[in-house]
Design a protein around this motif. Sequence first.
Motif, PDB file in Angstrom:
ATOM      1  N   ALA A   1     -24.600  19.497 -70.606  1.00  0.00           N
ATOM      2  CA  ALA A   1     -24.380  20.940 -70.736  1.00  0.00           C
ATOM      3  C   ALA A   1     -24.346  21.607 -69.368  1.00  0.00           C
ATOM      4  O   ALA A   1     -23.523  22.501 -69.112  1.00  0.00           O
TER       5      ALA A   1
ATOM      6  N   CYS B   1     -28.614  25.483 -74.403  1.00  0.00           N
ATOM      7  CA  CYS B   1     -28.763  24.116 -74.885  1.00  0.00           C
ATOM      8  C   CYS B   1     -30.236  23.729 -75.007  1.00  0.00           C
ATOM      9  O   CYS B   1     -30.653  23.147 -76.026  1.00  0.00           O
TER      10      CYS B   1
ATOM     11  N   MET C   1     -25.258  25.627 -80.074  1.00  0.00           N
ATOM     12  CA  MET C   1     -25.266  24.847 -78.838  1.00  0.00           C
ATOM     13  C   MET C   1     -23.858  24.379 -78.469  1.00  0.00           C
ATOM     14  O   MET C   1     -23.405  24.562 -77.318  1.00  0.00           O
TER      15      MET C   1
ATOM     16  N   ILE D   1     -21.717  25.785 -75.181  1.00  0.00           N
ATOM     17  CA  ILE D   1     -21.341  24.862 -74.112  1.00  0.00           C
ATOM     18  C   ILE D   1     -19.837  24.896 -73.879  1.00  0.00           C
ATOM     19  O   ILE D   1     -19.367  24.996 -72.735  1.00  0.00           O
TER      20      ILE D   1
END
Length: 683
Positions: free
Chosen positions: A446, A458, A649, A653
């Motif tokens: 990430a 993350c 998440m 990202i």
Amino acid sequence: MNNPKDRRPVEPGAAPPVVEDSGISRWVPALAIVVLWVVAWVLTKGTHTLDLPSLSRTDLHDRLTEIQNGLLESRSTNPFMQFTNAIADVFRSTVDWFQRLLSKPAFPRPVPQIGWLGVTAIATYVGLVVAGWRIALLVVASFLSFGVLGYWDPSMDTLIVVLISVLLAIIIGMPLAVWIGTSARANAVVTVFLDLMQTMPTFVYLLPIVLFFGIGTSAAVVATLIYSLPPIIRIAGFGIREVPTTTIEATDSSGQTYWQRLFKVQLPMARKTIIVGLNQTTLAALSMATLASFVDGPGLGKPVLQGLRVNDVGTAFVPGVLIVVMAVMLDRTTTAASERSERIARGGGHANPLQRRIVVLGGAVVALVAVYLSRTYVSLAEFPTYGIGRSISTAVSDFVSWITTNFGGVTGGLKDGVTDWLLNPVQSVLAESPWYVSFLGIAALALVFGGMRALAVCVVCLLGIRYLDLWHDAMITLNMTLVATVLVMALALVFGVWMARDRRVDLGIRPLLDAGQTIPPFVYLIPVLALFGPSRFTAIVAGIVYAAPAAIKLVADGVKGVSPTTIEAGRSTGQTTWQEITKVQLPMAKGSLVLATNQGLLYVLSMTVIGGLVGAGALGFDVVYGFSRSEAWGKGAAAGLTIVLLGVMLDRITRAAADVRRDDGPGTRRAFNVRLPIGPPGT
């Protein structure tokens, strides 16, 4: 970053030189992280994996179940539960009234108050008025297919839930759209919640809704309403916000009030965009209304779910086809209404106003006569029983058996090949590494691809997943999502570049992609289940088919948007076709590629969760298990929250990676940063 010394001046009017994108260098540390991760996996394989048997629960899961039990026990005393009960009663009564009106026998009458002929005539008349005679023909053909194939009542139930939900979405969503369209601060705040709602897979909506609203029609309406709200808020707000500033300033100089400017300028000028938002809301409502059958919601989703549960493709096929017919009908009607409203706004409406009035009045008379006849004659109230639907179901079951018998080796070989060579190895590294190794590996990746902002999100999401005690299942779901996304992007690159470079291919493939985006995700499981049987591979293939249309179109549009002068400059240097694609078009469309990856991830995640219905296991199974067993509700809720954290998440990202690429210099192309809904987007 690009080296300023490498930027040489060009002749006036010449195309800018293609600048190598430094983003490729990110793969060097990413590869190093993966290598270290694999080494750690080899040394520590199978330890501290937090593997939980599929039917086991932890103390946290039981505590969540106790919270649910406490809320259920306080239904009659808890003010909030009393409020949700009252809302559920209103929705239940409303749906019951519509059912008695359109499809269900209403005591003491043995037939509906408005029979099939009247309902079909009214729907056709609405299509004629708002969209034209072609749409009217589509509507009448669709409604007749509901009855001829033997699913009139379930089809009407689905339309009732969609109609109520869309009307409420308009009532609630339009004021919010106006608010975010006229206030930058409100837009910044509301967008955060819209992003979260659109990141959450459809299946996850159902768990909390069942807790507060019970099961049945009320849960179906609430889930459909909540899921269908974001598109109309976001898209209509965007349309209002895009009204030219000069136009608004001109109205202000004439002394108009806020409300005059809104109703006479902003809303009329945003009419087409608002109807597009209505289109998206309607398709999202249909998508959730069919999935709500899992909580005993009425409609076509019930026979589909029944067929999936017993692995009977024939049973699920006919209602699945009718869901697609309904989706196409609603999509084309709202789209045609949008186009017609735009023509009228530009003064290009009906060429003969008198003829238009005659058609409208004549159609109204015909519809009223049809309603009268359907209330008078039983044969025009209850649709005649035909065996066509059952015959088709039997034929499909026989065809699936033939396919399985004759081509089972091919489909089985494909499934085993992908499973053994791609799915299992990646799953071993993700799920069989110690949880802290996977934690550090994902966080490091990430950081490499999205920077500090992606790393922060993350870490928070991974800590939440660890706390919810479903780490191993989360890694298996993540593995399925990543593998499917890789395959989606492979398809997107091949077909997207092909479409961008050949207009005939684009004209041939794009309608198929549009149709694919119109189909609710629930339906994709039916043909894939027929080919591959119940397994996690089935969920992956369904996710690929579901996500590919959006990713292909994003890649095609991104590559097509590369400047023609830049391409001509490359050709003048003698570049081959392969060099032109890999060194010019794809590097300059990287923003669109990252956005396509973002959407592919979220679409695939949504489908792999639904894949819990067909043997995908992991978090999807945990959610299904939580639905089916009251003592496991806490585990299902924890799985739903874990899925949300995975979605947030992955979304953050990839979006952060897109933002980083937009800052990489003139060699990259700015991404079109628009959030698309999970569900049938239709755009």
